[in-house]
Design a protein around this motif. Sequence first.
Motif, PDB file in Angstrom:
ATOM      1  N   VAL A  15       0.865  -1.184   0.000  1.00 57.37           N
ATOM      2  CA  VAL A  15       0.000   0.000   0.000  1.00 57.37           C
ATOM      3  C   VAL A  15       0.898   1.229   0.000  1.00 57.37           C
ATOM      4  N   ALA A  16       0.375   2.322  -0.534  1.00 54.72           N
ATOM      5  CA  ALA A  16       1.202   3.519  -0.698  1.00 54.72           C
ATOM      6  C   ALA A  16       1.486   4.213   0.623  1.00 54.72           C
ATOM      7  N   ASP A  17       0.476   4.240   1.515  1.00 56.33           N
ATOM      8  CA  ASP A  17       0.649   4.962   2.776  1.00 56.33           C
ATOM      9  C   ASP A  17      -0.407   4.509   3.782  1.00 56.33           C
ATOM     10  N   GLU A  18      -0.385   5.116   4.953  1.00 58.58           N
ATOM     11  CA  GLU A  18      -1.330   4.767   6.019  1.00 58.58           C
ATOM     12  C   GLU A  18      -2.774   5.051   5.591  1.00 58.58           C
ATOM     13  N   ARG A  19      -2.929   6.088   4.825  1.00 55.11           N
ATOM     14  CA  ARG A  19      -4.276   6.469   4.384  1.00 55.11           C
ATOM     15  C   ARG A  19      -4.888   5.378   3.513  1.00 55.11           C
ATOM     16  N   GLU A  20      -4.106   4.883   2.559  1.00 59.21           N
ATOM     17  CA  GLU A  20      -4.620   3.819   1.694  1.00 59.21           C
ATOM     18  C   GLU A  20      -4.941   2.574   2.510  1.00 59.21           C
ATOM     19  N   LEU A  21      -4.076   2.281   3.484  1.00 60.73           N
ATOM     20  CA  LEU A  21      -4.304   1.112   4.330  1.00 60.73           C
ATOM     21  C   LEU A  21      -5.610   1.251   5.108  1.00 60.73           C
ATOM     22  N   ALA A  22      -5.850   2.455   5.634  1.00 53.81           N
ATOM     23  CA  ALA A  22      -7.064   2.690   6.425  1.00 53.81           C
ATOM     24  C   ALA A  22      -8.322   2.661   5.558  1.00 53.81           C
ATOM     25  N   ASN A  23      -8.173   2.976   4.277  1.00 51.10           N
ATOM     26  CA  ASN A  23      -9.339   3.067   3.385  1.00 51.10           C
ATOM     27  C   ASN A  23      -9.634   1.777   2.625  1.00 51.10           C
ATOM     28  N   LEU A  24      -8.928   0.703   2.965  1.00 52.81           N
ATOM     29  CA  LEU A  24      -9.215  -0.568   2.294  1.00 52.81           C
ATOM     30  C   LEU A  24     -10.640  -1.014   2.615  1.00 52.81           C
ATOM     31  N   THR A  25     -11.365  -1.378   1.590  1.00 50.95           N
ATOM     32  CA  THR A  25     -12.755  -1.820   1.779  1.00 50.95           C
ATOM     33  C   THR A  25     -12.790  -3.311   2.081  1.00 50.95           C
ATOM     34  N   GLU A  26     -13.948  -3.780   2.492  1.00 53.34           N
ATOM     35  CA  GLU A  26     -14.110  -5.212   2.742  1.00 53.34           C
ATOM     36  C   GLU A  26     -13.868  -5.997   1.458  1.00 53.34           C
ATOM     37  N   TYR A  27     -14.307  -5.398   0.353  1.00 45.69           N
ATOM     38  CA  TYR A  27     -14.088  -6.052  -0.940  1.00 45.69           C
ATOM     39  C   TYR A  27     -12.584  -6.202  -1.211  1.00 45.69           C
TER      40      TYR A  27
END
Length: 299
Positions: free
Chosen positions: A214-226
């Motif tokens: 993942v690019a950063d913490e934000r992308e990690l936090a925004n991962l969807t269930e899908y």
Amino acid sequence: DRKEKIKKHIQGEPKITLRDTSDKLEKIYKENEALDKLRLEIKSYIDMIKDLDEDVLNDLQPLIKQVENSTDKGQLESLVEKLKLEYKKLKKKITLTNIYKEDIKNMIEKTTIKEIIEKGKRLLEKKYISNEEFSEFYEEYIVLSSQEKKKKEVIDKLKKSFEELGYKFEEDEGTDIKLLKGDITYLDTPLGSEYKLAIKLEGNKLITRFTRLVADERELANLTEYDKIRDVEKAKEWCSDYNRLLTVMEKNGVEMEPKLIVEPNIDKIYYEIATEVYELLRRKKKKEDKQIRQQRKIE
């Protein structure tokens, strides 16, 4: 008796001639000349030893001070022989040390073995290296280098096994070095550019870890269930490939003990923030997409 005494008195004691005096003076001169020559020889060796190693000279100073002003030829000759011997020993020690250090430098440059590099550097810091120290180092170098060579052969077979399944190593000379050192190396997977396989050699074990970048913490936090479910499915595909890998490794003659994999689930997925890597992948994908669009326009 009285007549004899009178006769001796008249004749007197034997006279010392000029020749006798000259002979004695010449003898004294030659003796002093020989002593001076020995002292010059002593000074010469002192200077030569000092030029090579002043510490060695300091160790010899008590003996030198005791003898250097002596008028005993035997003592001066003994000191000359002692200094000559010490000079030869010191010169040989320096010559051998220089040869050993050059050989050690070459061995260090040719290896990636941590123990050899560290031990070699410690030896290079020493003023002198003994024959025993060098022999021990050289024997260890030969043994560990032989082991490293065998390990390289295993790595080549291992890389071949992974690549047969579509897992690509970085095109970098440092990859083999990382594996030899036991560092983590990342492989591109056929499962998508954001999925990487981290591998590490630990003794005779192959440790693998399926990783989602993942690019950063934000992308990690925004991962969807899908996203997470898809990641699990990709990890399961890797597990399937892993079982195939074991068969391919056996076929390629890789004798290694793989570490068992735990069946993946959402909680077991490894997410790794790799901004630089991810940015490179993003640019690469963008470039590839652009090339595809241009190709479609041409068609």
